[in-house]
Design an enzyme around this catalytic site. Structure first.
Site: not given
Length: 158
Positions: A44-46
């Site tokens: 998700g952060c990527t």
């Protein structure tokens, strides 16, 4: 102290990628997006970081600086930035100074276990250093476009 819309955001200085230190006061005159993400190099952060990367030219056109923040160490942030080709600074907030300032550390559940972690959140600070908008409990799809629209509208008002 809780940050409130329309109120000045206290100045902060933090270690960032590229062996730099970022200070909010040095960014006065520009709008600033500060987005908090749970952990570098996770799916998700990527995706979220990639969305900010891909929209950077539009944020620049709206006089808006992007800062990504997590509790990861500076080496993890450098690796994440390099691997993903991020074109903005990532801040290492190991001591949770910024996390506490923006009140993003929350009780989270993962696989039935509770732990304290970063709630995915984004803050838009106006060119005078006041909190203009906040998004908490962010879902990644479509989020960056929403932040960009808010940054563009704020810039158009100034």
């Amino acid at each position: 102290m809780t940050l409130a819309i329309g109120q000045p955001v206290p100045d902060f200085t933090a270690d960032a990628t590229g062996d730099t230190r970022v200070s909010l006061s040095e960014l006065r005159g520009r709008q600033v997006v500060v987005y908090f993400y749970p952990k570098a190099s996770t799916p998700g952060c990527t995706t979220e970081g990639g969305d900010f990367r891909d929209h950077k030219a539009a944020f620049d056109a709206a006089n808006t600086e992007i800062l990504g923040v997590s509790r990861d160490g500076i080496r993890a942030q450098e690796n994440f930035k390099a691997k993903q080709g991020f074109n903005f600074a990532l801040i290492s907030d190991k001591d949770e100074t910024l996390c506490r300032l923006f009140d993003v550390i929350k009780l989270k559940k993962l696989y039935g276990k509770e732990h304290m972690g970063i709630e995915r959140s984004t803050f838009l600070i106006d060119a005078e250093g006041r909190l203009a908008r906040e998004w908490r409990g962010v879902k990644v799809p479509g989020h960056v476009e929403e932040v960009l629209a808010a940054a563009q509208a704020l810039h158009a008002e100034s």
